[in-house]
Scaffold this active site. Structure first.
Site, mmCIF file in Angstrom:
data_model
loop_
_atom_site.group_PDB
_atom_site.id
_atom_site.type_symbol
_atom_site.label_atom_id
_atom_site.label_comp_id
_atom_site.label_asym_id
_atom_site.label_seq_id
_atom_site.Cartn_x
_atom_site.Cartn_y
_atom_site.Cartn_z
ATOM 1 N N CYS A 1 0.820 -1.214 0.000
ATOM 2 C CA CYS A 1 0.000 0.000 0.000
ATOM 3 C C CYS A 1 0.860 1.274 0.000
ATOM 4 O O CYS A 1 1.400 1.649 1.040
ATOM 5 C CB CYS A 1 -0.908 -0.048 1.233
ATOM 6 S SG CYS A 1 -1.751 1.473 1.637
ATOM 7 N N CYS B 1 0.121 3.901 2.647
ATOM 8 C CA CYS B 1 0.532 3.441 3.982
ATOM 9 C C CYS B 1 1.971 3.848 4.262
ATOM 10 O O CYS B 1 2.312 4.262 5.372
ATOM 11 C CB CYS B 1 0.392 1.924 4.089
ATOM 12 S SG CYS B 1 -1.290 1.303 3.929
#
Length: 111
Positions: free
Chosen positions: A31, A34
């Site tokens: 991600c 993230c």
């Protein structure tokens, strides 16, 4: 400073039974947002040490806790107080905005 990684097995002890507010970062290795928010969370953890605990949960490696709290998108930041989720934030955001949102949520919950 490195944030504490929490697992399905340690979530209750590290988040639900911890004194004071806890911000949980649900993330995954794949991600990109993230990874963008990770340094922001490290800074906030250092600045708010003693008043706010921030922990990380790798959602791919710990699917039970992510499922239990209905995490559908990453990153999801979930603020807990007294073992209960009081606010959720989905997606990366600038540090100033995240701090303002956290302060609002903590003030509203009486912290």
């Amino acid at each position: 400073m490195s944030l504490l990684s929490v697992t399905d097995d340690t979530f209750a002890a590290e988040v639900l039974r911890r004194e004071g507010p806890v911000l949980v970062d649900f993330w995954a290795q794949w991600c990109p947002p993230c990874h963008m928010i990770a340094p922001v969370l490290e800074e906030i953890a250092a600045e708010r040490a003693g008043s706010l605990t921030i922990v990380k949960v790798n959602s791919d490696e710990n699917p039970v806790v992510a499922r239990d709290f209905q995490v559908m998108s990453l990153p999801t930041l979930m603020l807990f107080r007294n073992g209960e989720p009081i606010r959720s934030y989905v997606g990366a955001r600038p540090k100033a905005r995240l701090l303002a949102e956290l302060d609002d949520a903590l003030e509203a919950s009486g912290v």
